[in-house]
Design an enzyme around this catalytic site. Structure first.
Site, PDB file in Angstrom:
ATOM      1  CB  ILE A  96      55.395  42.151  30.831  1.00 57.75           C
ATOM      2  CG1 ILE A  96      54.059  42.601  31.389  1.00 57.75           C
ATOM      3  CG2 ILE A  96      55.409  42.264  29.347  1.00 57.75           C
ATOM      4  CD1 ILE A  96      53.746  44.091  31.194  1.00 57.75           C
ATOM      5  CB  ILE A  98      48.945  38.155  32.182  1.00 58.33           C
ATOM      6  CG1 ILE A  98      49.408  39.621  32.368  1.00 58.33           C
ATOM      7  CG2 ILE A  98      47.645  37.890  32.918  1.00 58.33           C
ATOM      8  CD1 ILE A  98      49.643  40.063  33.796  1.00 58.33           C
ATOM      9  N   GLY A 106      43.077  43.595  32.150  1.00 56.43           N
ATOM     10  CA  GLY A 106      43.757  44.858  32.477  1.00 56.43           C
ATOM     11  C   GLY A 106      45.029  44.684  33.307  1.00 56.43           C
ATOM     12  N   GLY A 108      47.978  43.214  32.432  1.00 61.65           N
ATOM     13  CA  GLY A 108      49.191  43.536  31.660  1.00 61.65           C
ATOM     14  C   GLY A 108      49.413  45.049  31.673  1.00 61.65           C
ATOM     15  CD  GLU A 136      50.322  37.512  14.108  1.00 63.73           C
ATOM     16  OE1 GLU A 136      49.111  37.336  14.311  1.00 63.73           O
ATOM     17  OE2 GLU A 136      50.921  37.090  13.096  1.00 63.73           O
ATOM     18  CE1 TYR A 142      54.952  44.637  26.049  1.00 66.38           C
ATOM     19  CE2 TYR A 142      55.605  43.305  24.162  1.00 66.38           C
ATOM     20  CZ  TYR A 142      55.522  43.490  25.524  1.00 66.38           C
ATOM     21  OH  TYR A 142      56.016  42.531  26.364  1.00 66.38           O
ATOM     22  CE  LYS A 144      43.746  50.248  22.711  1.00 63.88           C
ATOM     23  NZ  LYS A 144      42.593  49.449  23.100  1.00 63.88           N
TER      24      LYS A 144
HETATM   25  C1  COA Z   1      50.614  40.488  26.344  1.00 64.52           C
HETATM   26  C2  COA Z   1      50.032  40.493  27.764  1.00 64.52           C
HETATM   27  C3  COA Z   1      51.115  40.873  28.772  1.00 64.52           C
HETATM   28  C4  COA Z   1      48.902  41.537  27.818  1.00 64.52           C
HETATM   29  O1  COA Z   1      48.334  41.524  29.115  1.00 64.52           O
HETATM   30  P1  COA Z   1      46.742  41.422  29.319  1.00 64.52           P
HETATM   31  O2  COA Z   1      46.489  41.473  30.768  1.00 64.52           O
HETATM   32  O3  COA Z   1      46.225  40.252  28.578  1.00 64.52           O
HETATM   33  O4  COA Z   1      46.263  42.755  28.600  1.00 64.52           O
HETATM   34  P2  COA Z   1      45.296  43.894  29.216  1.00 64.52           P
HETATM   35  O5  COA Z   1      44.006  43.262  29.579  1.00 64.52           O
HETATM   36  O6  COA Z   1      46.009  44.623  30.289  1.00 64.52           O
HETATM   37  O7  COA Z   1      45.105  44.833  27.956  1.00 64.52           O
HETATM   38  C5  COA Z   1      45.510  46.203  27.957  1.00 64.52           C
HETATM   39  C6  COA Z   1      45.055  46.829  26.654  1.00 64.52           C
HETATM   40  O8  COA Z   1      45.723  46.186  25.568  1.00 64.52           O
HETATM   41  C7  COA Z   1      44.768  45.660  24.655  1.00 64.52           C
HETATM   42  N1  COA Z   1      45.215  44.350  24.186  1.00 64.52           N
HETATM   43  C8  COA Z   1      45.683  43.321  24.938  1.00 64.52           C
HETATM   44  N2  COA Z   1      45.972  42.268  24.146  1.00 64.52           N
HETATM   45  C9  COA Z   1      45.643  42.652  22.886  1.00 64.52           C
HETATM   46  C10 COA Z   1      45.663  41.995  21.624  1.00 64.52           C
HETATM   47  N3  COA Z   1      46.102  40.725  21.499  1.00 64.52           N
HETATM   48  N4  COA Z   1      45.258  42.674  20.531  1.00 64.52           N
HETATM   49  C11 COA Z   1      44.816  43.960  20.634  1.00 64.52           C
HETATM   50  N5  COA Z   1      44.759  44.642  21.818  1.00 64.52           N
HETATM   51  C12 COA Z   1      45.159  43.978  22.911  1.00 64.52           C
HETATM   52  C13 COA Z   1      43.478  45.491  25.465  1.00 64.52           C
HETATM   53  O9  COA Z   1      42.355  45.521  24.642  1.00 64.52           O
HETATM   54  C14 COA Z   1      43.551  46.661  26.415  1.00 64.52           C
HETATM   55  O10 COA Z   1      43.094  47.820  25.766  1.00 64.52           O
HETATM   56  P3  COA Z   1      42.372  49.016  26.594  1.00 64.52           P
HETATM   57  O11 COA Z   1      43.442  49.620  27.471  1.00 64.52           O
HETATM   58  O12 COA Z   1      41.875  49.947  25.540  1.00 64.52           O
HETATM   59  O13 COA Z   1      41.271  48.379  27.384  1.00 64.52           O
HETATM   60  C15 COA Z   1      49.407  39.126  28.148  1.00 64.52           C
HETATM   61  O14 COA Z   1      48.397  38.804  27.251  1.00 64.52           O
HETATM   62  C16 COA Z   1      50.407  37.998  28.199  1.00 64.52           C
HETATM   63  O15 COA Z   1      51.024  37.764  29.240  1.00 64.52           O
HETATM   64  N6  COA Z   1      50.595  37.251  27.087  1.00 64.52           N
HETATM   65  C17 COA Z   1      51.444  36.082  27.071  1.00 64.52           C
HETATM   66  C18 COA Z   1      52.876  36.392  27.421  1.00 64.52           C
HETATM   67  C19 COA Z   1      53.544  37.342  26.468  1.00 64.52           C
HETATM   68  O16 COA Z   1      53.426  37.235  25.254  1.00 64.52           O
HETATM   69  N7  COA Z   1      54.279  38.272  27.072  1.00 64.52           N
HETATM   70  C20 COA Z   1      55.066  39.228  26.350  1.00 64.52           C
HETATM   71  C21 COA Z   1      56.376  38.607  25.991  1.00 64.52           C
HETATM   72  S1  COA Z   1      57.384  39.768  25.107  1.00 64.52           S
END
Ligand code: COA
Length: 172
Positions: A96, A98, A106, A108, A136, A142, A144
């Protein structure tokens, strides 16, 4: 603001390859050697490998677009495609990702919800995934989303053995 999800077919292989390499590199380049990253990228995202994964009926890939621009992707597995023997009642989120500038909007959560929807439709009772113990941000995301750590396994980034936490979310 429009958000659209599209299921990938073999025709999307090049787009999938480009976004896979870009997002993996952006996520892990600061904490891994260029050599190990290169070995992994070539092994995981070469055309043959992606073609094989796209052709597997137990895997599904989705692209997500934000205002018509490609913003990320999701890969889910069931049955024979599961990376670990977690049982036929489970669905794995294998990837997953982004793109950097679309994070925190939002998307993810949107993809995670898509995985939940698929799992429910396929009568699965759990969703699980492996996440690098040093990632981290992803772990916080996850948590959350309601995942809890239920185990760990080894993962090779090039020649470096790393620990992935197994995180699980129960659906019923
Ligand atoms: C991890 C990832 C998929 C999250 O997607 P995102 O679009 O950035 O996250 P969202 O905006 O959908 O956040 C959803 C919720 O999670 C929370 N959240 C997201 N990242 C967070 C963080 N680093 N710390 C705390 N909360 C977090 C948001 O605050 C939000 O909370 P809400 O529902 O109360 O508003 C994205 O940041 C990403 O692709 N990261 C790099 C790739 C990666 O590490 N992938 C996973 C490999 S295992």
């Amino acid at each position: 603001m429009t958000v659209k999800i599209k299921k990938c077919s073999l025709e999307d292989i090049q787009t999938l390859q480009e976004i896979s390499i870009e997002t993996f590199n952006d996520t892990f380049k600061d904490q891994n050697s260029p050599e190990n990253l290169k070995v992994y990228l070539e092994k995981a995202f070469n055309s043959k490998q992606l073609e094989k994964e796209l052709s597997n009926i137990s895997s599904e890939f989705f692209l997500i677009c934000f205002n018509e621009v490609l913003a990320g992707y999701l890969k889910v597995n069931i049955n024979d495609a599961l990376s670990e023997k977690m049982g036929d009642e489970s669905l794995e989120i294998e990837r997953i990702y982004i793109r950097n500038k679309f994070q925190g909007k939002g998307l993810g959560k949107y993809l995670q919800n898509k995985a939940v929807e698929i799992a429910i439709r396929k009568n699965k009772n759990t969703i699980w995934l492996g996440v690098w113990e040093k990632n981290e941000n992803a772990i916080a995301f996850y948590k959350k989303m309601g995942f809890v750590q239920t185990g760990a396994h080894s993962f090779y980034m090039g020649d470096e053995e790393q620990i992935d936490l197994i995180m699980t979310k129960t659906l019923i």
